[in-house]
Design an enzyme around this catalytic site. Structure first.
Site, PDB file in Angstrom:
ATOM      1  N   ALA A  18       0.796  -1.222   0.000  1.00 45.82           N
ATOM      2  CA  ALA A  18       0.000   0.000   0.000  1.00 45.82           C
ATOM      3  C   ALA A  18       0.829   1.272   0.000  1.00 45.82           C
ATOM      4  O   ALA A  18       0.278   2.364   0.143  1.00 45.82           O
ATOM      5  CB  ALA A  18      -0.943   0.005   1.206  1.00 45.82           C
ATOM      6  N   GLY A  21       1.043   2.812  -5.909  1.00 49.04           N
ATOM      7  CA  GLY A  21       0.260   2.094  -6.895  1.00 49.04           C
ATOM      8  C   GLY A  21      -1.143   1.733  -6.476  1.00 49.04           C
ATOM      9  O   GLY A  21      -1.846   2.504  -5.815  1.00 49.04           O
ATOM     10  N   ILE A  22      -1.572   0.524  -6.876  1.00 44.87           N
ATOM     11  CA  ILE A  22      -2.933   0.059  -6.605  1.00 44.87           C
ATOM     12  C   ILE A  22      -3.212   0.039  -5.107  1.00 44.87           C
ATOM     13  O   ILE A  22      -4.297   0.420  -4.663  1.00 44.87           O
ATOM     14  CB  ILE A  22      -3.145  -1.346  -7.201  1.00 44.87           C
ATOM     15  CG1 ILE A  22      -3.107  -1.277  -8.723  1.00 44.87           C
ATOM     16  CG2 ILE A  22      -4.459  -1.943  -6.730  1.00 44.87           C
ATOM     17  CD1 ILE A  22      -3.093  -2.639  -9.400  1.00 44.87           C
ATOM     18  N   GLY A  23      -2.243  -0.404  -4.314  1.00 44.19           N
ATOM     19  CA  GLY A  23      -2.446  -0.488  -2.866  1.00 44.19           C
ATOM     20  C   GLY A  23      -2.696   0.862  -2.239  1.00 44.19           C
ATOM     21  O   GLY A  23      -3.591   1.015  -1.400  1.00 44.19           O
ATOM     22  N   SER A 139      -2.904 -11.704 -11.811  1.00 43.53           N
ATOM     23  CA  SER A 139      -2.417 -11.142 -13.064  1.00 43.53           C
ATOM     24  C   SER A 139      -2.801 -12.072 -14.204  1.00 43.53           C
ATOM     25  O   SER A 139      -2.795 -13.299 -14.048  1.00 43.53           O
ATOM     26  CB  SER A 139      -0.901 -10.980 -13.045  1.00 43.53           C
ATOM     27  OG  SER A 139      -0.407 -10.678 -14.338  1.00 43.53           O
ATOM     28  N   TYR A 165       6.983 -14.969 -12.796  1.00 43.22           N
ATOM     29  CA  TYR A 165       5.870 -14.143 -12.318  1.00 43.22           C
ATOM     30  C   TYR A 165       4.536 -14.832 -12.603  1.00 43.22           C
ATOM     31  O   TYR A 165       3.652 -14.899 -11.733  1.00 43.22           O
ATOM     32  CB  TYR A 165       5.928 -12.785 -13.004  1.00 43.22           C
ATOM     33  CG  TYR A 165       4.887 -11.805 -12.534  1.00 43.22           C
ATOM     34  CD1 TYR A 165       4.991 -11.180 -11.294  1.00 43.22           C
ATOM     35  CD2 TYR A 165       3.807 -11.479 -13.341  1.00 43.22           C
ATOM     36  CE1 TYR A 165       4.038 -10.270 -10.863  1.00 43.22           C
ATOM     37  CE2 TYR A 165       2.847 -10.567 -12.928  1.00 43.22           C
ATOM     38  CZ  TYR A 165       2.972  -9.964 -11.693  1.00 43.22           C
ATOM     39  OH  TYR A 165       2.017  -9.058 -11.271  1.00 43.22           O
TER      40      TYR A 165
END
Length: 286
Positions: A18, A21-23, A139, A165
């Site tokens: 967090a 980015g997205i977090g 993903s 990944y």
């Protein structure tokens, strides 16, 4: 997003990864909707900054160390009497093979083993919530990948960042499926999602990708972190039983497009192997 709960007052949300980015976007959106947010990140400065902006509390953890994950769980359990939502969002992609302090390939540890351990350490506390949710960031790279249960660390093959990944994201889907099976009949549900192509720090080690993400072209082609966080907020708000164990490509439910990611037996085996690798009791599903 019909049916999405937009009011999270009274709920405690833990968001990993967090500090950016997205977090970071998800932490802000949850806070704006009234949640108490535990902001988990690796960078002390960035994590504290996000926590201050959203009115949450900063918690530091390095998912490259399982001891750090255990310390994080202790910290969260000591701080919050209830945990309603765990967003396993922390993730990374590495340019070359790295081995963690625990002896595991770093991509698999950061993206799977660490959130697997954290989730299990928080499960008893989360079970006390009337409606607990574990939401895992996946993903679409899982579609082209292969997971070798006998060699999760990929020691038997030449390291390539995208296959490594992708394999870790197959593990994310299998973990989600198995967690749903193991907690069925309880107040806890789980789901996973692909956020889309988002300008984040997941590929921060690659100079070219960093440059593209910061360029006008990257901004034009890639989703914003706020857009990437939309599926997370959506899954946190919809009827939990309707999404339990499910995988979403952004806001669309998707039957996994990889045979391994649909394999219930492999999901059970991965759970048991992950428990062994993280020092948790190995409890076969009965």
């Amino acid at each position: 997003m019909d049916g999405t709960v937009r009011d999270f007052r009274g709920r405690t949300v833990v968001v990993t990864g967090a500090s950016a980015g997205i977090g970071a976007a998800a932490a802000r959106l949850f806070a704006e909707r009234g949640a108490a947010v535990a902001v988990v990140g690796r960078s002390a400065e960035k994590t504290a900054s996000v926590a201050a902006r959203v009115g949450g509390k900063a918690h530091l953890a390095d998912f490259g160390s399982l001891d750090s994950v255990r310390a994080l769980a202790d910290d969260l359990l000591a701080t919050y009497e209830r945990i309603d939502i765990l967003a396993n969002n922390a993730g990374a992609m590495f340019e070359d093979r790295r081995t963690s302090a625990d002896g595991h390939e770093m991509t698999m540890q950061v993206n799977h083993l660490a959130p697997f351990l954290l989730t299990n350490l928080l499960l008893d506390r989360m079970a006390e919530s009337p409606e607990a949710r574990v939401i895992n960031t996946g993903s679409s790279q899982y579609r082209k990948a292969h997971l070798d249960l006998d060699d999760l660390d990929g020691t038997g093959i030449r390291y390539q960042k995208m296959p490594a990944y992708g394999a870790s994201k197959i593990a994310t889907i299998l973990f989600t499926r198995e967690l749903a099976d193991r907690t069925r009949g309880t107040t806890l549900t789980t789901s996973a999602f692909h956020p889309g192509s988002v300008a984040t720090e997941v590929a921060r080690e690659n100079a070219f990708q960093r440059t593209v993400m910061k360029s006008w072209l990257g901004k034009a082609l890639l989703l914003s972190p706020e857009q990437g966080a939309e599926p997370l907020l959506h899954l946190a708000g919809v009827d939990p039983q309707s999404v339990n164990g499910a995988y979403f490509h952004r806001l669309t439910r998707e039957e996994p497009k990889n045979e391994q990611a649909r394999d219930a037996r492999l999901a059970r085996q991965l759970w048991e192997r992950s428990a062994e690798l993280t020092g948790l009791p190995v409890r076969p599903l009965t």
